[in-house]
Structures are given as C-alpha cells and as structure tokens.
Scaffold this active site. Structure first.
Site, PDB file in Angstrom:
ATOM      1  N   TYR A 178       0.816  -1.220   0.000  1.00 36.92           N
ATOM      2  CA  TYR A 178       0.000   0.000   0.000  1.00 36.92           C
ATOM      3  C   TYR A 178       0.852   1.272   0.000  1.00 36.92           C
ATOM      4  O   TYR A 178       0.325   2.368  -0.149  1.00 36.92           O
ATOM      5  CB  TYR A 178      -0.958   0.026   1.201  1.00 36.92           C
ATOM      6  N   ASP A 235      -2.479 -17.770   1.605  1.00 40.87           N
ATOM      7  CA  ASP A 235      -3.722 -18.332   1.042  1.00 40.87           C
ATOM      8  C   ASP A 235      -4.195 -19.531   1.873  1.00 40.87           C
ATOM      9  O   ASP A 235      -5.384 -19.685   2.157  1.00 40.87           O
ATOM     10  CB  ASP A 235      -3.549 -18.713  -0.437  1.00 40.87           C
TER      11      ASP A 235
END
Ligand code: NAD
Length: 372
Positions: A142, A226
């Site tokens: 970010y 994940d």
C-alpha cells in the site's frame, strides 16, 4: 502514582455515543482501581472540520504527542461525502497513524461464549476462540514505490504497485508479535507468500532470524497466506498470534473479525514506539465506522469501544489487571443476556440501549470489586 494521560477523540456519528461509555468505564476504574489516568477530549474527523476547518488540528496533534495513548470513536458520514479529498474526515485519522508511525495493527478475534450463535460458523468451530492478528501497517504494497498508472511502450495502460519491505520493518512488527505471544499462549504463526514473492522470502527469513536470536521460547510456524485464509475458517482455534504484512493482514483480519459475529464487538489497536518502561504508544479504536444510520439514538453497541479502552490499558498503560477486569465484566453482562440491537437474533425482546448495556458492565465490575 504519576498522572497519565489519555487523549479521547470521539469523532462523528456513533463515535461520541460509544466513547462516552468507555469514559464512564474509565471513571469507574480510576475511582476503584487507583489508575490515575486523566483524559482530555478533542475533535476529530467531520467534527473537527465543522469546528476548525480541518479534520485534525495541529493543537490536537500536539496533545496526542503529549498523551500516553489515544482513544478514537469513529469518523466520517454522508454529510462529508462531497468534501475535497484532503479535508475528508478519514484524513484526520490517517495523519495520526502516519505521524506517530503506528506500524503494528492489532486485532483480537474473541468469541464470547454468550455470542457463539452470532457467528456464521458452527458453534464448535468458534466457541472459546481467542486469537490476535498483528498486521504491519505502514509499509508493503500500500506504500511501496514505484506506484501509479503508466503508459507502456505499446501504448497500453499499466497499473503498478510495489511490495517492498526492509529488514527493520519486518523485524519490528515481528518483535511486537513475539512479545505479545509471550504474554499469551506462546505461539506465533507468520503468514506470507514466500513461495512466489521475494518480499515474502525476506519476511520469512527475518522472522526466523529474530526468533532464533531473541524468542526461542516461542513456538514459531509459517504458513502461506492463502492457506492461512483457509485455515482461519476451517479451524481458527489452532492459532494464537498471527503476524503478517499490510495487504494480507488487511484481508485476513477482516476474515477473522467475521468469525466472532457483530461489528459492534471488535476493538483494535495501532501501535507505535515503545518507551523505556516497555509501554507502547498507540491509537485504540473500534473496528466499526460511524454508523450514521443509528447515531445519537441510543442504539449503538459500546462494547468495541470499551474493549478498545481495555487494549489501551494493557498496551499503553501496562494495567493488565484492569484490562482483564473490564473484559470479564463484558463477558458477565453478555452472559446475563444483555444485548444491544445488533446482537439480537430476533426482534421479540427489547434491546438494551447504549447506556443500559454499559450500566450492566459497570454493575458486573462493581460486583467483582465487592467480592474481591
Ligand atoms: P459502519 O461500521 O459505520 O456501519 C455498518 C453497519 O453496522 C451499519 O448498519 C451500522 O448501524 C452497524 N454498526 C456499526 N457499528 C455498530 C455499533 N457499534 N453498534 C451497532 N451497530 C453498529 O460502516 P459504514 O456504514 O460502511 O460506514 C459509515 C461511515 O463510517 C462512513 O462514512 C465510513 O467512511 C466511516 N468509517 C469510519 C471508520 C473509522 O472511523 N475507523 C471505519 C469504517 C467506516
């Protein structure tokens, strides 16, 4: 005991409703547990924009700098949707996070026994759940440069963001997670994608190096993010503390939040520097927003804000006993059936108001105090 300072920024919407109840709780603790924590109240977000023309004033920033911790309610609302980007209510919160370099976002996911049925998962999966996600908050995808939308050599557009982490950034957030685990069940699971990302490989190597050097007493495991997302819904109780980067943490902490049911129950902390006495400066706030649909109507659930105060007591003031007392009182009030509207499954019973549920929490505190 020297006077310690909490800066309270109620903000907008239900922010003032819920911070008022956290302050009633702090008043009780100051009176009965001799905490000597004084507080000061200032505007933030839309409230600051209305009163001073900016979402946070320099004076409020100075007061935050002098405080030991900051407790925020919530910011934003439809009244500010048309305000220019740099004056939007969220900018006040972002300025606080950026200037104080709040690098570790801490979100507990606790399933209170009385609320097991609120979760969308089966009761046996979430009953007794008590985990914490530590998300790196000031770096990674970010923030990494280069970033932007560019034109490629063939004239096509290219969107670009950069996942970038330095050793220091990884080490300081990992250190926070290990120390947290030391006061809990002693287990850290670090999540990244070391199999496909170099930044993930460095993340894993740095976490391992710090573990070897300073935290060999803590059990460290690694998981690809994940798989972590899957394990969080398959068997969340396998975890104690999870530490992960900014983007994976953004996703995994929202996933973990849903394990526990209502938004009105979720506290959070954003942690910055640590002083010589081992106390962290931090900004403590409910995960929920300003809920304009119910603001000022006595319907808001104040528990996320009261539990955020408990986090401030634990991390910024090192008042673990007071923090545990508050958390137990919340458990007791819920176990006795007190529910704000957001916690009710059917509409037949009358919901407790914001003040009434706090009354029930204060009553539980009082009873515990009398019994001790
Ligand atoms: P929200 O969290 O404010 O509300 C979502 C839903 O949950 C609403 O129906 C609301 O009534 C309910 N809710 C939230 N907190 C509750 C509580 N304590 N008790 C009972 N019910 C509660 O999210 P939103 O509606 O997407 O956003 C509203 C405003 O809040 C927007 O302006 C948004 O930008 C802002 N916001 C601020 C923060 C923050 O201050 N950190 C975070 C998220 C959203």
């Amino acid at each position: 005991m020297p006077l310690r300072q909490l800066l309270v920024l109620p903000g907008d919407g239900i922010g003032p409703d819920v911070t008022a109840q956290a302050l009633r709780t702090l008043d009780w603790l100051n009176a009965h547990m001799d905490l000597s924590i004084s507080y000061d109240i200032a505007d933030l977000g839309g409230a600051a924009l209305d009163a001073h023309g900016v979402p946070v004033t320099d004076d409020t920033m100075d007061r935050a700098r002098r405080a030991h911790a900051v407790l925020v309610g919530a910011v934003g609302g439809p009244a500010y949707d048309a305000v220019p980007f740099d004056l939007r209510p969220e900018q006040g919160l972002l300025r606080l996070r950026a200037e104080f370099d709040l690098y570790a976002n801490v979100r507990p996911a606790i399933c209170f026994d009385a609320l097991v049925d609120q979760s969308t998962l089966k009761p046996e999966i979430v009953r007794g759940l008590d985990i914490v996600i530590v998300r790196e908050l000031t770096s990674g995808l970010y923030y990494g440069e280069p970033r932007g939308i560019f034109e490629s050599e063939t004239g096509r557009k290219v969107g670009l963001n950069t996942q970038r982490y330095t050793s220091e950034e990884i080490e300081r957030v990992a250190r926070f997670a290990f120390e947290l685990a030391r006061n809990r069940r002693g287990r850290v699971c670090s999540m990244e994608k070391a199999n496909v990302m170099e930044a993930g490989a460095l993340w894993r190597a740095e976490v391992e190096a710090l573990h070897r050097k300073e935290f060999a007493d803590i059990e460290l495991t690694h998981m690809y993010a994940d798989n972590g997302a899957m394990q969080l819904v398959r068997d969340p109780k396998q975890f104690d503390v999870i530490v992960t980067d900014n983007m994976f943490g953004d996703i995994l902490s929202d996933e973990a939040a849903m394990l526990t049911g209502s938004l009105g129950m979720l506290p959070s902390a954003s942690i910055g520097k640590r002083d010589a006495n081992g106390k962290w400066f931090g900004l403590f706030e409910p995960v929920h927003g300003s809920a304009p649909d119910i603001a000022g109507q006595g319907m808001a659930n104040p528990i996320a804000c009261i539990l955020s105060l408990a986090m401030a007591l634990r991390y910024a003031f090192r008042e673990d006993r007071a923090a545990e007392t508050v958390e137990r009182a919340v458990q007791t009030a819920l176990a006795r059936g007190h529910r704000t509207r957001d916690l009710m499954r059917d509409g037949t019973a009358r919901a407790a108001t914001t003040i009434e549920i706090t009354d029930a929490i204060l009553k539980a505190l009082e009873e515990e105090f009398q019994a001790a």
